[in-house]
Design a protein around this motif. Structure first.
Motif, PDB file in Angstrom:
ATOM      1  N   LEU A  49       0.838  -1.200   0.000  1.00  0.00           N
ATOM      2  CA  LEU A  49       0.000   0.000   0.000  1.00  0.00           C
ATOM      3  C   LEU A  49       0.879   1.258   0.000  1.00  0.00           C
ATOM      4  O   LEU A  49       0.644   2.199  -0.759  1.00  0.00           O
ATOM      5  CB  LEU A  49      -0.894  -0.030   1.247  1.00  0.00           C
ATOM      6  N   ALA A  50       1.918   1.246   0.853  1.00  0.00           N
ATOM      7  CA  ALA A  50       2.814   2.413   0.948  1.00  0.00           C
ATOM      8  C   ALA A  50       3.560   2.645  -0.360  1.00  0.00           C
ATOM      9  O   ALA A  50       3.952   3.771  -0.673  1.00  0.00           O
ATOM     10  CB  ALA A  50       3.811   2.231   2.096  1.00  0.00           C
ATOM     11  N   SER A  51       3.760   1.580  -1.140  1.00  0.00           N
ATOM     12  CA  SER A  51       4.511   1.731  -2.400  1.00  0.00           C
ATOM     13  C   SER A  51       3.804   2.704  -3.333  1.00  0.00           C
ATOM     14  O   SER A  51       4.441   3.361  -4.161  1.00  0.00           O
ATOM     15  CB  SER A  51       4.722   0.376  -3.085  1.00  0.00           C
ATOM     16  N   TRP A  52       2.480   2.812  -3.196  1.00  0.00           N
ATOM     17  CA  TRP A  52       1.726   3.702  -4.090  1.00  0.00           C
ATOM     18  C   TRP A  52       1.919   5.181  -3.757  1.00  0.00           C
ATOM     19  O   TRP A  52       1.528   6.055  -4.522  1.00  0.00           O
ATOM     20  CB  TRP A  52       0.248   3.315  -4.116  1.00  0.00           C
ATOM     21  N   GLY A  53       2.555   5.464  -2.626  1.00  0.00           N
ATOM     22  CA  GLY A  53       2.891   6.848  -2.299  1.00  0.00           C
ATOM     23  C   GLY A  53       4.282   7.237  -2.749  1.00  0.00           C
ATOM     24  O   GLY A  53       4.694   8.391  -2.613  1.00  0.00           O
ATOM     25  N   LEU A  54       5.040   6.273  -3.304  1.00  0.00           N
ATOM     26  CA  LEU A  54       6.420   6.563  -3.730  1.00  0.00           C
ATOM     27  C   LEU A  54       6.434   7.210  -5.104  1.00  0.00           C
ATOM     28  O   LEU A  54       5.583   6.920  -5.945  1.00  0.00           O
ATOM     29  CB  LEU A  54       7.228   5.260  -3.840  1.00  0.00           C
ATOM     30  N   GLU A  55       7.441   8.037  -5.350  1.00  0.00           N
ATOM     31  CA  GLU A  55       7.760   8.443  -6.708  1.00  0.00           C
ATOM     32  C   GLU A  55       8.499   7.287  -7.376  1.00  0.00           C
ATOM     33  O   GLU A  55       9.199   6.524  -6.710  1.00  0.00           O
ATOM     34  CB  GLU A  55       8.682   9.673  -6.714  1.00  0.00           C
ATOM     35  N   SER A  56       8.381   7.171  -8.676  1.00  0.00           N
ATOM     36  CA  SER A  56       9.121   6.090  -9.334  1.00  0.00           C
ATOM     37  C   SER A  56      10.590   6.466  -9.535  1.00  0.00           C
ATOM     38  O   SER A  56      11.430   5.608  -9.740  1.00  0.00           O
ATOM     39  CB  SER A  56       8.475   5.716 -10.669  1.00  0.00           C
ATOM     40  N   TYR A  57      10.904   7.762  -9.431  1.00  0.00           N
ATOM     41  CA  TYR A  57      12.285   8.220  -9.641  1.00  0.00           C
ATOM     42  C   TYR A  57      13.022   8.360  -8.311  1.00  0.00           C
ATOM     43  O   TYR A  57      12.475   8.924  -7.353  1.00  0.00           O
ATOM     44  CB  TYR A  57      12.275   9.568 -10.363  1.00  0.00           C
ATOM     45  N   SER A  58      14.245   7.850  -8.251  1.00  0.00           N
ATOM     46  CA  SER A  58      15.091   8.023  -7.073  1.00  0.00           C
ATOM     47  C   SER A  58      16.188   9.044  -7.382  1.00  0.00           C
ATOM     48  O   SER A  58      17.102   8.752  -8.151  1.00  0.00           O
ATOM     49  CB  SER A  58      15.761   6.699  -6.686  1.00  0.00           C
ATOM     50  N   PRO A  59      16.106  10.243  -6.793  1.00  0.00           N
ATOM     51  CA  PRO A  59      17.148  11.250  -7.056  1.00  0.00           C
ATOM     52  C   PRO A  59      18.518  10.802  -6.560  1.00  0.00           C
ATOM     53  O   PRO A  59      19.535  11.130  -7.180  1.00  0.00           O
ATOM     54  CB  PRO A  59      16.671  12.474  -6.257  1.00  0.00           C
ATOM     55  N   VAL A  60      18.551  10.066  -5.470  1.00  0.00           N
ATOM     56  CA  VAL A  60      19.835   9.621  -4.907  1.00  0.00           C
ATOM     57  C   VAL A  60      20.559   8.699  -5.875  1.00  0.00           C
ATOM     58  O   VAL A  60      21.774   8.778  -6.053  1.00  0.00           O
ATOM     59  CB  VAL A  60      19.608   8.908  -3.552  1.00  0.00           C
ATOM     60  N   LEU A  61      19.795   7.815  -6.525  1.00  0.00           N
ATOM     61  CA  LEU A  61      20.413   6.839  -7.436  1.00  0.00           C
ATOM     62  C   LEU A  61      20.320   7.276  -8.894  1.00  0.00           C
ATOM     63  O   LEU A  61      20.903   6.649  -9.769  1.00  0.00           O
ATOM     64  CB  LEU A  61      19.745   5.475  -7.251  1.00  0.00           C
ATOM     65  N   ALA A 268       6.194   1.788   7.427  1.00  0.00           N
ATOM     66  CA  ALA A 268       5.837   1.107   6.167  1.00  0.00           C
ATOM     67  C   ALA A 268       6.380   1.884   4.974  1.00  0.00           C
ATOM     68  O   ALA A 268       6.816   1.289   3.983  1.00  0.00           O
ATOM     69  CB  ALA A 268       4.318   0.957   6.056  1.00  0.00           C
ATOM     70  N   VAL A 269       6.382   3.204   5.076  1.00  0.00           N
ATOM     71  CA  VAL A 269       6.926   4.035   3.991  1.00  0.00           C
ATOM     72  C   VAL A 269       8.438   3.839   3.890  1.00  0.00           C
ATOM     73  O   VAL A 269       8.991   3.718   2.789  1.00  0.00           O
ATOM     74  CB  VAL A 269       6.584   5.530   4.234  1.00  0.00           C
ATOM     75  N   VAL A 270       9.104   3.792   5.042  1.00  0.00           N
ATOM     76  CA  VAL A 270      10.562   3.554   5.062  1.00  0.00           C
ATOM     77  C   VAL A 270      10.868   2.216   4.385  1.00  0.00           C
ATOM     78  O   VAL A 270      11.769   2.112   3.544  1.00  0.00           O
ATOM     79  CB  VAL A 270      11.094   3.561   6.521  1.00  0.00           C
ATOM     80  N   ALA A 271      10.084   1.189   4.735  1.00  0.00           N
ATOM     81  CA  ALA A 271      10.310  -0.145   4.150  1.00  0.00           C
ATOM     82  C   ALA A 271      10.080  -0.115   2.641  1.00  0.00           C
ATOM     83  O   ALA A 271      10.880  -0.662   1.869  1.00  0.00           O
ATOM     84  CB  ALA A 271       9.382  -1.162   4.814  1.00  0.00           C
ATOM     85  N   ALA A 272       9.010   0.536   2.208  1.00  0.00           N
ATOM     86  CA  ALA A 272       8.700   0.586   0.777  1.00  0.00           C
ATOM     87  C   ALA A 272       9.799   1.312   0.011  1.00  0.00           C
ATOM     88  O   ALA A 272      10.235   0.868  -1.056  1.00  0.00           O
ATOM     89  CB  ALA A 272       7.347   1.279   0.557  1.00  0.00           C
ATOM     90  N   LYS A 273      10.275   2.423   0.568  1.00  0.00           N
ATOM     91  CA  LYS A 273      11.316   3.180  -0.128  1.00  0.00           C
ATOM     92  C   LYS A 273      12.620   2.393  -0.188  1.00  0.00           C
ATOM     93  O   LYS A 273      13.310   2.392  -1.213  1.00  0.00           O
ATOM     94  CB  LYS A 273      11.532   4.542   0.554  1.00  0.00           C
ATOM     95  N   LEU A 274      12.939   1.705   0.904  1.00  0.00           N
ATOM     96  CA  LEU A 274      14.142   0.871   0.902  1.00  0.00           C
ATOM     97  C   LEU A 274      14.045  -0.194  -0.195  1.00  0.00           C
ATOM     98  O   LEU A 274      15.020  -0.441  -0.920  1.00  0.00           O
ATOM     99  CB  LEU A 274      14.318   0.206   2.274  1.00  0.00           C
ATOM    100  N   ILE A 275      12.882  -0.818  -0.317  1.00  0.00           N
ATOM    101  CA  ILE A 275      12.704  -1.868  -1.330  1.00  0.00           C
ATOM    102  C   ILE A 275      12.860  -1.284  -2.730  1.00  0.00           C
ATOM    103  O   ILE A 275      13.477  -1.893  -3.605  1.00  0.00           O
ATOM    104  CB  ILE A 275      11.336  -2.563  -1.124  1.00  0.00           C
ATOM    105  N   ARG A 276      12.314  -0.087  -2.958  1.00  0.00           N
ATOM    106  CA  ARG A 276      12.500   0.561  -4.263  1.00  0.00           C
ATOM    107  C   ARG A 276      13.992   0.745  -4.554  1.00  0.00           C
ATOM    108  O   ARG A 276      14.466   0.413  -5.648  1.00  0.00           O
ATOM    109  CB  ARG A 276      11.800   1.927  -4.294  1.00  0.00           C
ATOM    110  N   GLU A 277      14.735   1.257  -3.558  1.00  0.00           N
ATOM    111  CA  GLU A 277      16.165   1.506  -3.779  1.00  0.00           C
ATOM    112  C   GLU A 277      16.924   0.197  -4.018  1.00  0.00           C
ATOM    113  O   GLU A 277      17.831   0.140  -4.846  1.00  0.00           O
ATOM    114  CB  GLU A 277      16.789   2.265  -2.592  1.00  0.00           C
ATOM    115  N   LEU A 278      16.536  -0.853  -3.311  1.00  0.00           N
ATOM    116  CA  LEU A 278      17.202  -2.155  -3.503  1.00  0.00           C
ATOM    117  C   LEU A 278      16.993  -2.654  -4.925  1.00  0.00           C
ATOM    118  O   LEU A 278      17.929  -3.132  -5.586  1.00  0.00           O
ATOM    119  CB  LEU A 278      16.641  -3.179  -2.515  1.00  0.00           C
TER     120      LEU A 278
END
Ligand code: MN
Length: 283
Positions: A49-61, A268-278
């Motif tokens: 659910l939290a993944s839907w609040g993420l941007e698809s772009y990672s500025p860091v990476l 949950a947001v922290v976990a979702a963002k970490l998974i995106r970066e991974l």
């Protein structure tokens, strides 16, 4: 056809096509052996659910998640009271993923779910090395007489992988006996430079990465069953992961989010963002 937009139940940016995917994401909502505070069975659905609040772009990476080729298989339907059957289902699912020449991305659930996934991984990759991020060593031989527990999972992994093939980051809690084992095999990275040195030894081998989210500091990640003060920041964790660029990562899991202990929902947001970066780093 209906024309209104519908929200997919799957992870944001997941591909619809299993055959084309490099990674297969599997939710594992199991918390049967949690020793202190249960609740990780709710982790996968709230991360999704939290993944839907993420941007698809990672500025860091400087990478976009839209181009990551991963398939979200959804959540395993598990017989909660039956630990052994649960572990069998997870292992058989992971074997199917590896048989299809894809990489496993497990989302827990408690940390014991790593064991069957790593067993399946080991059947394919005999020279596997393990990177283990956690506040806890998980090296007890048993927990209250139980050999299979989220408190013993890395010890059980060491039974077939070997202690000398495990690198740990962030461990800061446990009995002296666990820290004696850590010292004996020099598994724990003492900062990022030591981590890089340890990675040199495994750079030509397949690697399984397991991240217990309680490696993060409770100030940014309170939604977990056994929080331990003195943990990594999100930036610290990302810096460690960036050191792993170029490694042959063949399996990942992210475990131990217990979302209801964090009423803000931030964990949950922290976990979702970490998974995106991974997925961006190791696609
Ligand atoms: Mn832990």
């Amino acid at each position: 056809m209906l024309s209104a937009p519908f929200v997919s139940k799957n992870w944001i940016c997941a591909t619809e096509n299993f055959d084309d995917a490099n990674w297969v994401m599997v939710g594992i909502p199991y918390d049967g052996t949690c020793s202190y505070r249960p609740g990780t069975r709710f982790g996968p659905e709230l991360i999704r659910l939290a993944s839907w609040g993420l941007e698809s772009y990672s500025p860091v990476l400087d990478k976009d998640f839209q181009y990551v080729n991963f398939f979200d298989a959804g959540e395993l339907d598990l017989p909660f009271g039956n630990r052994d059957k649960t572990l069998d289902i997870i292992k058989n699912t992971a074997k199917e993923v590896y048989a299809a020449n894809k990489k496993w991305f497990g989302i827990g659930g408690e940390h014991l779910v790593t064991l069957p996934a790593m067993q399946a991984c080991f059947e394919k990759y005999k020279d596997i090395a393990v990177l283990h991020f956690d506040a806890h060593a998980d090296l007890r031989d048993d927990y209250m007489g139980e050999k299979l527990s989220h408190a013993t999972v890395i010890r059980r992994v060491s039974d077939f992988v070997g202690m000398e093939n495990i690198i740990q980051v962030g461990i800061r809690s446990g009995p002296k006996s666990e820290f004696d084992l850590i010292k004996k095999y020099n598994t724990l990275a003492k900062g990022i430079n030591d981590f890089s040195k340890k990675l040199e030894k495994i750079k030509n081998r397949p690697v399984y990465l397991t991240i217990d989210l309680d490696v993060l500091d409770p100030s940014i990640f309170s939604g977990t069953g056994t929080p331990e003060p003195g943990g990594l920041s999100f930036a610290d964790l990302l810096n460690y992961l960036k050191e792993m660029t170029g490694l042959n990562i063949v399996g990942i899991d992210v475990v131990e989010l217990s979302p209801h202990y964090d009423l803000s929902g931030v964990s949950a947001v922290v976990a979702a963002k970490l998974i995106r970066e991974l997925l961006l780093l190791f696609n």
